[in-house]
Scaffold this motif. Structure first.
Motif, PDB file in Angstrom:
ATOM      1  N   GLN A   1      10.809   7.786  10.831  1.00  0.00           N
ATOM      2  CA  GLN A   1      10.155   6.763   9.986  1.00  0.00           C
ATOM      3  C   GLN A   1      11.175   5.793   9.424  1.00  0.00           C
ATOM      4  OE1 GLN A   1       8.525   9.588   7.265  1.00  0.00           O
ATOM      5  NE2 GLN A   1       9.850   9.066   5.580  1.00  0.00           N
ATOM      6  N   ARG A   2      12.417   6.280   9.202  1.00  0.00           N
ATOM      7  CA  ARG A   2      13.437   5.393   8.646  1.00  0.00           C
ATOM      8  C   ARG A   2      14.134   4.592   9.750  1.00  0.00           C
ATOM      9  NH1 ARG A   2      17.553   6.906   5.803  1.00  0.00           N
ATOM     10  NH2 ARG A   2      17.263   5.380   4.163  1.00  0.00           N
ATOM     11  N   GLY A   3      14.137   5.134  10.973  1.00  0.00           N
ATOM     12  CA  GLY A   3      14.930   4.526  12.047  1.00  0.00           C
ATOM     13  C   GLY A   3      14.216   3.462  12.850  1.00  0.00           C
ATOM     14  N   VAL A   4      12.874   3.542  12.953  1.00  0.00           N
ATOM     15  CA  VAL A   4      12.182   2.600  13.850  1.00  0.00           C
ATOM     16  C   VAL A   4      11.964   1.246  13.182  1.00  0.00           C
ATOM     17  CG1 VAL A   4      11.018   4.279  15.352  1.00  0.00           C
ATOM     18  CG2 VAL A   4       9.923   3.604  13.208  1.00  0.00           C
ATOM     19  N   LYS A   5      12.097   0.195  14.002  1.00  0.00           N
ATOM     20  CA  LYS A   5      11.855  -1.173  13.493  1.00  0.00           C
ATOM     21  C   LYS A   5      10.411  -1.559  13.839  1.00  0.00           C
ATOM     22  CE  LYS A   5      16.613  -2.858  13.772  1.00  0.00           C
ATOM     23  NZ  LYS A   5      17.326  -1.618  14.034  1.00  0.00           N
ATOM     24  N   VAL A   6       9.479  -0.959  13.136  1.00  0.00           N
ATOM     25  CA  VAL A   6       8.051  -1.083  13.425  1.00  0.00           C
ATOM     26  C   VAL A   6       7.307  -1.118  12.091  1.00  0.00           C
ATOM     27  CG1 VAL A   6       6.067   0.098  14.474  1.00  0.00           C
ATOM     28  CG2 VAL A   6       8.275   0.181  15.617  1.00  0.00           C
ATOM     29  N   GLY A   7       6.208  -1.877  12.047  1.00  0.00           N
ATOM     30  CA  GLY A   7       5.494  -2.058  10.777  1.00  0.00           C
ATOM     31  C   GLY A   7       4.613  -0.893  10.340  1.00  0.00           C
ATOM     32  N   MET A   8       4.006  -0.193  11.309  1.00  0.00           N
ATOM     33  CA  MET A   8       3.042   0.860  10.935  1.00  0.00           C
ATOM     34  C   MET A   8       3.354   2.132  11.715  1.00  0.00           C
ATOM     35  SD  MET A   8      -0.280  -1.669  10.716  1.00  0.00           S
ATOM     36  CE  MET A   8       0.168  -2.601  12.178  1.00  0.00           C
ATOM     37  N   ILE A   9       3.550   3.213  10.987  1.00  0.00           N
ATOM     38  CA  ILE A   9       4.095   4.436  11.576  1.00  0.00           C
ATOM     39  C   ILE A   9       3.162   5.611  11.296  1.00  0.00           C
ATOM     40  CG2 ILE A   9       6.058   6.043  11.458  1.00  0.00           C
ATOM     41  CD1 ILE A   9       7.604   3.424  10.395  1.00  0.00           C
ATOM     42  N   GLY A  10       2.906   6.403  12.338  1.00  0.00           N
ATOM     43  CA  GLY A  10       2.074   7.590  12.174  1.00  0.00           C
ATOM     44  C   GLY A  10       2.903   8.843  12.395  1.00  0.00           C
ATOM     45  N   ILE A  11       2.704   9.827  11.535  1.00  0.00           N
ATOM     46  CA  ILE A  11       3.362  11.125  11.737  1.00  0.00           C
ATOM     47  C   ILE A  11       2.252  12.128  12.021  1.00  0.00           C
ATOM     48  CG2 ILE A  11       4.744  12.920  10.621  1.00  0.00           C
ATOM     49  CD1 ILE A  11       6.089  10.501   9.118  1.00  0.00           C
ATOM     50  N   ASN A  12       2.190  12.548  13.259  1.00  0.00           N
ATOM     51  CA  ASN A  12       1.081  13.355  13.783  1.00  0.00           C
ATOM     52  C   ASN A  12      -0.260  12.618  13.610  1.00  0.00           C
ATOM     53  OD1 ASN A  12       2.700  15.591  14.657  1.00  0.00           O
ATOM     54  ND2 ASN A  12       2.943  16.136  12.502  1.00  0.00           N
ATOM     55  N   VAL A  13      -0.188  11.302  13.482  1.00  0.00           N
ATOM     56  CA  VAL A  13      -1.376  10.426  13.410  1.00  0.00           C
ATOM     57  C   VAL A  13      -1.133   9.314  14.432  1.00  0.00           C
ATOM     58  CG1 VAL A  13      -2.646   8.764  11.966  1.00  0.00           C
ATOM     59  CG2 VAL A  13      -1.797  10.890  10.953  1.00  0.00           C
ATOM     60  N   PRO A  14      -1.894   9.290  15.546  1.00  0.00           N
ATOM     61  CA  PRO A  14      -1.524   8.360  16.627  1.00  0.00           C
ATOM     62  C   PRO A  14      -1.879   6.896  16.368  1.00  0.00           C
ATOM     63  CG  PRO A  14      -3.465   9.611  17.222  1.00  0.00           C
ATOM     64  CD  PRO A  14      -3.014  10.160  15.904  1.00  0.00           C
ATOM     65  N   ILE A  15      -2.925   6.639  15.556  1.00  0.00           N
ATOM     66  CA  ILE A  15      -3.324   5.239  15.308  1.00  0.00           C
ATOM     67  C   ILE A  15      -3.266   4.997  13.800  1.00  0.00           C
ATOM     68  CG2 ILE A  15      -5.120   3.495  15.653  1.00  0.00           C
ATOM     69  CD1 ILE A  15      -5.942   4.779  18.135  1.00  0.00           C
ATOM     70  N   PRO A  16      -2.068   4.717  13.285  1.00  0.00           N
ATOM     71  CA  PRO A  16      -1.907   4.642  11.827  1.00  0.00           C
ATOM     72  C   PRO A  16      -2.308   3.285  11.248  1.00  0.00           C
ATOM     73  CG  PRO A  16       0.215   4.377  12.899  1.00  0.00           C
ATOM     74  CD  PRO A  16      -0.793   4.548  14.005  1.00  0.00           C
ATOM     75  N   VAL A  17      -3.598   2.967  11.319  1.00  0.00           N
ATOM     76  CA  VAL A  17      -4.096   1.709  10.747  1.00  0.00           C
ATOM     77  C   VAL A  17      -4.178   1.892   9.221  1.00  0.00           C
ATOM     78  CG1 VAL A  17      -6.075   0.140  10.617  1.00  0.00           C
ATOM     79  CG2 VAL A  17      -5.404   1.129  12.813  1.00  0.00           C
ATOM     80  N   PRO A  18      -3.433   1.089   8.458  1.00  0.00           N
ATOM     81  CA  PRO A  18      -3.410   1.298   7.010  1.00  0.00           C
ATOM     82  C   PRO A  18      -4.784   1.070   6.371  1.00  0.00           C
ATOM     83  CG  PRO A  18      -1.636  -0.162   7.708  1.00  0.00           C
ATOM     84  CD  PRO A  18      -2.541   0.012   8.878  1.00  0.00           C
ATOM     85  N   MET A  19      -5.038   1.760   5.281  1.00  0.00           N
ATOM     86  CA  MET A  19      -6.268   1.547   4.520  1.00  0.00           C
ATOM     87  C   MET A  19      -6.266   0.121   3.964  1.00  0.00           C
ATOM     88  SD  MET A  19      -7.980   4.278   4.862  1.00  0.00           S
ATOM     89  CE  MET A  19      -9.300   4.135   3.662  1.00  0.00           C
ATOM     90  N   ALA A  20      -7.469  -0.360   3.583  1.00  0.00           N
ATOM     91  CA  ALA A  20      -7.615  -1.766   3.174  1.00  0.00           C
ATOM     92  C   ALA A  20      -6.751  -2.126   1.974  1.00  0.00           C
ATOM     93  CB  ALA A  20      -9.078  -2.054   2.861  1.00  0.00           C
ATOM     94  N   TYR A  21      -6.428  -1.157   1.131  1.00  0.00           N
ATOM     95  CA  TYR A  21      -5.655  -1.460  -0.077  1.00  0.00           C
ATOM     96  C   TYR A  21      -4.146  -1.419   0.182  1.00  0.00           C
ATOM     97  CZ  TYR A  21      -7.103   3.456  -0.091  1.00  0.00           C
ATOM     98  OH  TYR A  21      -7.425   4.724   0.296  1.00  0.00           O
ATOM     99  N   TYR A  22      -3.747  -1.144   1.436  1.00  0.00           N
ATOM    100  CA  TYR A  22      -2.385  -1.426   1.897  1.00  0.00           C
ATOM    101  C   TYR A  22      -2.509  -2.634   2.820  1.00  0.00           C
ATOM    102  CZ  TYR A  22      -0.744   2.995   0.021  1.00  0.00           C
ATOM    103  OH  TYR A  22      -0.405   4.001  -0.831  1.00  0.00           O
ATOM    104  N   SER A  23      -1.383  -3.192   3.234  1.00  0.00           N
ATOM    105  CA  SER A  23      -1.480  -4.339   4.129  1.00  0.00           C
ATOM    106  C   SER A  23      -1.207  -3.914   5.565  1.00  0.00           C
ATOM    107  CB  SER A  23      -0.507  -5.429   3.680  1.00  0.00           C
ATOM    108  OG  SER A  23      -0.890  -5.871   2.394  1.00  0.00           O
ATOM    109  N   PHE A  24      -1.803  -4.635   6.522  1.00  0.00           N
ATOM    110  CA  PHE A  24      -1.699  -4.324   7.947  1.00  0.00           C
ATOM    111  C   PHE A  24      -0.820  -5.370   8.621  1.00  0.00           C
ATOM    112  CE2 PHE A  24      -2.647  -4.735  12.339  1.00  0.00           C
ATOM    113  CZ  PHE A  24      -3.198  -3.555  12.798  1.00  0.00           C
ATOM    114  N   GLY A  25       0.179  -4.927   9.358  1.00  0.00           N
ATOM    115  CA  GLY A  25       0.965  -5.899  10.112  1.00  0.00           C
ATOM    116  C   GLY A  25       2.150  -5.249  10.792  1.00  0.00           C
ATOM    117  N   GLY A  26       2.627  -5.940  11.834  1.00  0.00           N
ATOM    118  CA  GLY A  26       3.760  -5.418  12.583  1.00  0.00           C
ATOM    119  C   GLY A  26       5.039  -6.175  12.271  1.00  0.00           C
ATOM    120  N   TRP A  27       6.071  -5.849  13.038  1.00  0.00           N
ATOM    121  CA  TRP A  27       7.363  -6.516  12.940  1.00  0.00           C
ATOM    122  C   TRP A  27       7.637  -7.222  14.275  1.00  0.00           C
ATOM    123  CZ3 TRP A  27      11.880  -3.247  10.429  1.00  0.00           C
ATOM    124  CH2 TRP A  27      11.504  -2.839   9.140  1.00  0.00           C
TER     125      TRP A  27
END
Ligand code: NAD
Length: 498
Positions: free
Chosen positions: A426-452
């Motif tokens: 989670q600290r090493g990847v240059k990616v906006g949304m990360i899942g840990i044992n969660v394959p499609i980590p779409v953030p909840m509406a009260y977080y923001s959604f976006g990539g790098w």
């Protein structure tokens, strides 16, 4: 032939449009409607109608705006099934998946219902003797949303409930491939009591988009779609002095470490790669098998991919529907051909799949390519279909390096039983949304959604706190109410606090 119109002012209209594009039923391969394509004159009409509506909507009290949002929330919830069926008929995805999309859109409406709290400013009392400072945020004006075919309800809902709650007028240019759901959404806004002109649907293609990007009365542009178009939108709208957020394409990797639960990981990998026929910006399109268990992982994934039930989106038994157009099907199978030519092993082959009773539908079966390498086209490009490419790495650091070498940075996931490896990931990847044992980590509406990287042009992610910031601008007021009996001398040096 049914004609899908625009929604400008109080209802559906042809405006000045004469050009049309076909809207297909991907499950049957038949044209089911035609959609109008807006001309610059229609864009002018839409924007001027929205600009007029903005004048009063932006002055409408928070209480009244919130009442409209709550009413809209109820109406969307009540029409969820109808929206999902429209999506299934034009996009092709299965109804249960479309219902999930509507639900995730609804969550953004619910977030926007909290607008009085979200717009609260700051107040500092007595920053200097007799001086207070406070801030508040104001809407921008007319803002435009240009959205992709793959989430015809959810992606626009990342934008318009937030923009409208903030006091803006919103012009939506949905994908011309599945435009009907947006017209129902416009009706629901009207039924909820939103004044005419605050929400507009303008159907169209590049002509309409370019006119919006160049229109002097459009203050901001939100875009979601493929990377080349996102880059173009960002450049052209920025050059015209607009605020822009442009979310692009993706190549999402899922890393499977040797200590992962093989059954869990392979189940979730297949669902995340094949769900919605792989036409999700958060779909897993590359699996990185780490260590010596790669063959075992590929065998498990292949068995599960072969078992996916493919059929029309309206059939309750289907787990995966067709892809959106014949051109999309041909592009996807072309990539599989290219992978095979360049040395990948086709472990599961979805080319040429025929669904009985739907022989002309745009179907591609689940496909798994093994021994893919970073130089192959299937790895480099976003295929946007039900194709999972398996690459191999020796350890988690090599997997992280692989992800970071990729130009996209939308989402990624790791399957592991090790907290230490997950944290390194989670600290090493240059990616906006990360899942840990969660394959499609779409953030909840009260977080923001976006990539790098090439998955986002502009600074702001959508919805959540960044959405509120994107659709508003701040004012900071420094105020003093001097007592008549204590005059304050003016000074010629730059103001400092005392
Ligand atoms: P697309 O880029 O072809 O189209 C998106 C929008 O741009 C549509 O409204 C379309 O009419 C318009 N458009 C297309 N070509 C244009 C041009 N030359 N000039 C101006 N406007 C143009 O994308 P799509 O095929 O509809 O959607 C799939 C893509 O969207 C994939 O790349 C997917 O990864 C991406 N996507 C990204 C996210 C994200 O959050 N990052 C979410 C959903 C989809």
């Amino acid at each position: 032939m049914r004609t899908i119109e625009h929604w400008i002012g109080g209802g559906a209209t042809r405006a000045g449009s004469t050009r049309t594009a076909p809207v297909w039923n991907p499950a049957t391969g038949e044209q089911q409607a035609e959609v109008l394509l807006a001309e610059p004159v229609d864009v002018d009409l839409a924007v001027s109608t929205a600009a007029k509506a903005f004048e009063s909507w932006s002055q409408t009290s928070l209480t009244k705006r919130t009442n409209v949002l709550f009413a809209f929330r109820e109406l969307v919830a009540r029409h969820a099934r109808e929206l999902a069926e429209i999506i299934a008929d034009e996009h092709g995805k299965v109804v249960s998946d479309a219902l999930g999309e509507v639900q995730r859109g609804l969550e953004v409406v619910e977030f926007a219902c909290g607008i009085p709290h979200l717009l609260k400013g700051d107040y500092s009392d007595q920053v200097s003797t007799g001086v207070d400072v406070f801030s508040f945020r104001e809407p921008l004006g007319v803002v435009a949303g240009i959205t992709p075919f793959n989430f015809p309800v959810m992606v626009p809902m990342w934008m318009h409930p937030v923009a409208i709650a903030c006091g803006n007028a919103f012009v939506l240019k949905p994908s011309e491939r599945d435009p009907s759901a947006s017209l129902l959404v416009a009706k629901l806004w009207a039924e909820a009591g939103l004044p005419e002109g605050v929400f507009t649907v303008l159907n169209g293609d590049k002509t309409a988009v370019d006119a919006l990007l160049d229109h002097p009365d459009v203050a901001a542009v939100s875009f979601v779609g493929s990377t080349p178009i996102a880059r173009y939108i960002h450049q052209r709208a920025s050059a015209n002095g607009k605020r822009v957020q442009a979310l692009g394409g993706a190549k999402n990797h899922a890393v499977v470490l040797p200590d992962a639960d093989l059954d869990f990981a392979s189940d979730h990998l297949v669902a995340a790669a094949m769900g919605s026929a792989g036409e999700r910006c958060m779909a897993i399109s590359a699996a990185v098998a780490v260590g010596t268990g790669a063959d075992q992982l590929v065998d498990a994934v292949a068995a599960k991919a072969k078992a996916v039930r493919v059929g029309p989106g309206r059939d309750e038994a289907s787990e995966m529907g067709p892809v959106v157009t014949a051109a999309a099907r041909d592009r996807i199978t072309g990539y599989v051909d290219s992978g095979e030519r360049q040395g990948a092993r086709v472990a599961v082959d979805g080319r040429g799949l025929v669904v009985p009773g739907h022989e002309d539908g745009f179907f591609v079966g689940p496909t798994v390519l093994d021994h893919v390498t970073p130089s192959m086209e299937v790895y480099r490009d976003e295929i946007f279909g039900p194709v999972l490419s398996v690459v191999r790495a020796d350890d988690v650091d090599e997997a992280i390096a692989l992800i970071n070498a990729n130009p996209y940075g939308n989402g990624t996931a790791i399957f592991t039983g090790s907290g230490e490896a997950a944290r390194r990931f989670q600290r090493g990847v240059k990616v906006g949304m990360i899942g840990i044992n969660v394959p499609i980590p779409v953030p909840m509406a009260y977080y923001s959604f976006g990539g790098w990287k090439d998955s986002l042009f502009g600074q702001s992610h959508v919805h959540g706190p960044e959405g509120i910031a994107f659709y508003t601008r701040a004012k900071v007021v420094t105020s003093r109410w001097p007592r008549v009996d204590h005059p304050i001398a003016a000074s010629y040096h730059f103001p400092t606090t005392t």
